[in-house]
Design an enzyme around this catalytic site. Structure first.
Site, PDB file in Angstrom:
ATOM      1  N   CYS A  29     -13.377 -27.943  11.450  1.00 51.11           N
ATOM      2  CA  CYS A  29     -12.419 -27.020  10.836  1.00 51.11           C
ATOM      3  C   CYS A  29     -11.069 -27.731  10.694  1.00 51.11           C
ATOM      4  CB  CYS A  29     -12.275 -25.768  11.708  1.00 51.11           C
ATOM      5  SG  CYS A  29     -10.951 -24.663  11.164  1.00 51.11           S
ATOM      6  N   ASP A  81       0.863  -1.173   0.000  1.00 47.64           N
ATOM      7  CA  ASP A  81       0.000   0.000   0.000  1.00 47.64           C
ATOM      8  C   ASP A  81       0.903   1.228   0.000  1.00 47.64           C
ATOM      9  OD1 ASP A  81      -2.106   1.697   0.052  1.00 47.64           O
ATOM     10  OD2 ASP A  81      -2.749   1.229   2.097  1.00 47.64           O
ATOM     11  N   HIS A 134      -6.447 -19.704  13.029  1.00 49.75           N
ATOM     12  CA  HIS A 134      -7.834 -20.102  12.766  1.00 49.75           C
ATOM     13  C   HIS A 134      -8.560 -19.076  11.896  1.00 49.75           C
ATOM     14  CE1 HIS A 134     -11.860 -21.703  13.187  1.00 49.75           C
ATOM     15  NE2 HIS A 134     -12.244 -20.453  13.411  1.00 49.75           N
ATOM     16  N   CYS A 161      -8.086 -26.298  10.295  1.00 49.72           N
ATOM     17  CA  CYS A 161      -6.899 -25.501  10.598  1.00 49.72           C
ATOM     18  C   CYS A 161      -6.068 -26.187  11.687  1.00 49.72           C
ATOM     19  CB  CYS A 161      -7.279 -24.076  11.023  1.00 49.72           C
ATOM     20  SG  CYS A 161      -7.752 -23.899  12.755  1.00 49.72           S
ATOM     21  N   ASP A 197      -8.248  -6.596   1.420  1.00 53.01           N
ATOM     22  CA  ASP A 197      -7.249  -6.708   2.478  1.00 53.01           C
ATOM     23  C   ASP A 197      -7.852  -6.117   3.717  1.00 53.01           C
ATOM     24  OD1 ASP A 197      -5.685  -4.166   3.732  1.00 53.01           O
ATOM     25  OD2 ASP A 197      -6.661  -3.637   1.857  1.00 53.01           O
ATOM     26  N   CYS A 255      -7.620 -26.008  15.281  1.00 60.39           N
ATOM     27  CA  CYS A 255      -8.770 -26.880  15.540  1.00 60.39           C
ATOM     28  C   CYS A 255      -8.400 -28.359  15.452  1.00 60.39           C
ATOM     29  CB  CYS A 255      -9.917 -26.542  14.588  1.00 60.39           C
ATOM     30  SG  CYS A 255     -10.677 -24.945  14.958  1.00 60.39           S
TER      31      CYS A 255
END
Lengths: 425, 425
Positions: free
Chosen positions: A334, A123, A365, A336, A296, A339
């Site tokens: 989940c 940015d 997560h 991830c 973003d 999890c």
């Protein structure tokens, strides 16, 4: 370090085009950067595409995790990759102040400095100069401000911002813009829009590297007329992509959505559209339905560090005592790391004790949730079922209460205003 | 969570004995816990051995990273494993207060709760009750104290501490001891030693599980006579291992080393000896030379979070501006993730910005350094070259200045005394 651990950069990946679908539109920028539309939704403005960058192919719609200071907070580059992220955002304003553009140049550029070999978008820092720095003096020439870190005075121009971003070496770079507050008057926003346009033109003219895609930023606040002006003007100049700035900064959601619609309607079909600063699950789905390709936001990582985690039913907080004895993971099913490995009770315990590991596990997560959301959305667009996916998702997902959300957002913006706080995201 | 991700526990690993060396001594505890001496150094008291635990084989000398609250600060269990750690320490006092022993019991025990399938040692919490808690009242029955977190009152006895540790389910558990301050008088230490002995006996008698190894803790302050008494008394009772407590709590290094020597001389050859609270590289090497097999300390992880990192020449601080533009890793040739991946300049930058990733990367480096040190030491003992290794190491390694070290240590202890602070390590 130059001989250690880094794979050679992928100069241009072969295109795994979706067979039989054809390419709806190609926005060729240069040999190393292009955007291809792969599929558009027949019932909405949603679209699936591919950004080709010097650091690999980025399927769109895409969410960029925020690493303002050259690190996605709490995570290693490997973890960000494992979550499936193809591009991250870093911030020219922050990196200019610390460690300084010259340091990163001497370390071989931003990719090598932060150990990230996929795509990066920097940015320009316009938003940060207008939200973090103090004692701003804006003129057509540029902006003079004091650092939010040590009060030192700096003078930046559109040309300098491009030069910095060329030195950092991101795949996508942003023009310098002026971002007025959400409650600015029509006249104030008009002034900012006009200046943003002149600055965008100067950014374009000062660009020397041909391997970076330069995006312009549409401003115009909550005034449709100004959004139209801005989108039309910048489109005429011809950029590699178009960002929508100055939204999600405290205005009601209805206005955000209306402004996205007003702006997208005037942007070219074959160029990527990037909605800056939006990262809530519902905000992303709403944006995609309105033709946005890129997002973003620091929200998924920031709220994670406060214990808030995304579920398909909405955002919950692990500090709630209901989790203190829950053997299940925070989100059943989940995939991830958090999890797969830990009970909700363990995560609750880590947050109760302010263990630093807690912030990592919640960040993993939340980013994994957004990553999975993007994969599901893209697959729905490709399969022609986006609208029903969206309706199902929004019916099941309880967004954070609008009033609470706005008051939190304004409180956060205030705490990050020139009066205080150095936290970047 | 019970069906997710956990490999079945290794009940008893086959013994990879060093061929041709024979077994110098076996301290068989029960079917699941034993200690074998593999090699002793001909020129010093250093020894290499193997602890067999229900969660795998632990080569000694071994260093235990500290995870008082059920997490090695900033790291996942996978990272701790990747660094090569075979055992971690958790703290009964901390886990009793938060999340509570019952919660961990309902989550399937401490191994499952924290996602760690290698060995765990739980400290009894004696040291913490005497250093962190406030308003202590000690009697032969036990100790009444107020929590350092919320001021709530608790009454613990040796029997309860064993019951808690049996519920947590660590591989090695510790008897409750009374740890006097480093400047306590002979009479005060004598009283604490006597009470520690009576408590150790009650701990032994109350032990019900036969798959955990119970270690006693030798006290005696800086008084050789009391160290002798304590080592002899506890050896007569017969424990699976012997810890040396009450050292490295503010006394000069010469006294620490002298007390180790006085104590080790009276401990049985075939049982592991565990020096509590020592974790500086030079302290570990000095301890090994004097016959110590096990160490634990929060020092490597705590100083990492302050930016201090170990090198073979001594401890340095990444915040020093000399690192701001260093392209090399913090330790050239180091094989840890941090050094393989990032420049010193990047780490310096992350610390300058207080990025949470900084604490992780420095923690990984320091624990990896200690892990490598232990491997080198063990290999030197097995190869019969320990003494020259030690001399070379100590000649090259510049320890933190004694006066600075003591003043830092006392300052830290003071900040963690009953008047304040909740940070566990």
């Amino acid at each position: 370090m130059s001989k250690r651990g880094f794979a050679p950069l992928v100069k241009c990946l072969p295109l795994p085009l979706d067979k039989g679908k054809g390419i709806k539109g190609i926005g060729l920028v240069n040999n190393l950067n292009s955007f291809h539309l792969v599929q558009t939704c027949p019932d909405s403005k949603a679209r699936a595409g591919e950004l080709i960058t010097p650091h690999g192919l980025v399927p769109t719609p895409v969410f960029l995790p925020v690493g303002s200071q050259g690190a996605v907070k709490t995570l290693t580059p490997e973890e960000v990759k494992d979550i499936g992220m193809a591009m991250v955002l870093a911030n020219t304003y922050h990196l200019y102040l610390r460690p300084g553009i010259g340091v990163i140049e001497r370390m071989g550029g931003l990719h090598r400095f932060m150990g990230w070999d996929r795509a990066i978008l920097t940015d320009s820092g316009g938003y940060q100069i207008f939200s973090l720095a103090s004692l701003r003096r804006v003129s057509d020439e540029g902006v003079i401000f004091r650092s939010h870190i040590d009060g030192s005075q700096h003078h930046l121009t559109p040309e300098l911002i491009i030069q910095f971003q060329e030195t950092l070496g991101a795949d996508i770079i942003m023009a310098l813009d002026e971002c007025p507050a959400y409650d600015a008057s029509f006249e104030q926003v008009q002034t900012a829009v006009d200046r943003t346009h002149r600055w965008a033109e100067r950014c374009q003219k000062s660009q020397k590297r041909d391997d970076q895609a330069l995006y312009a930023i549409v401003q115009g606040g909550v005034f449709p007329q100004l959004r139209h002006q801005s989108a039309e003007y910048l489109t005429l100049l011809g950029f590699s992509g178009y960002a929508i700035g100055g939204l999600s900064i405290g205005e009601p959601r209805e206005q955000t959505l209306a402004m996205i619609e007003e702006t997208v309607a005037l942007l070219p079909e074959n160029k990527p559209r990037y909605l800056m600063g939006v990262g809530s699950p519902e905000g992303i789905v709403d944006g995609i339905a309105r033709g946005i390709d890129m997002f973003d936001s620091a929200l998924p990582t920031r709220v994670a560090r406060n214990g808030a985690f995304f579920t398909w039913q909405g955002r919950h907080n692990i500090r709630n005592s209901v989790y203190s004895q829950m053997e299940q993971p925070i989100v059943a099913g989940c995939d991830c790391y958090t999890c797969r490995t830990f009970s909700a009770a363990y995560l609750h315990h880590l947050f109760s004790c302010d263990e630093l590991l807690a912030y990592r596990l919640a960040t993993i997560h939340n980013l994994n949730f957004i990553s999975e959301l993007m994969r599901k959305v893209r697959s729905a667009i490709l399969g022609g079922t986006f609208n029903s996916f969206k309706d199902n998702f929004l019916a099941g997902y309880r967004p954070t209460d609008e009033q609470i959300r706005l008051s939190q957002k304004r409180k956060w913006l205030k705490s990050h205003s020139p009066s205080g706080i150095t936290n970047s995201d």
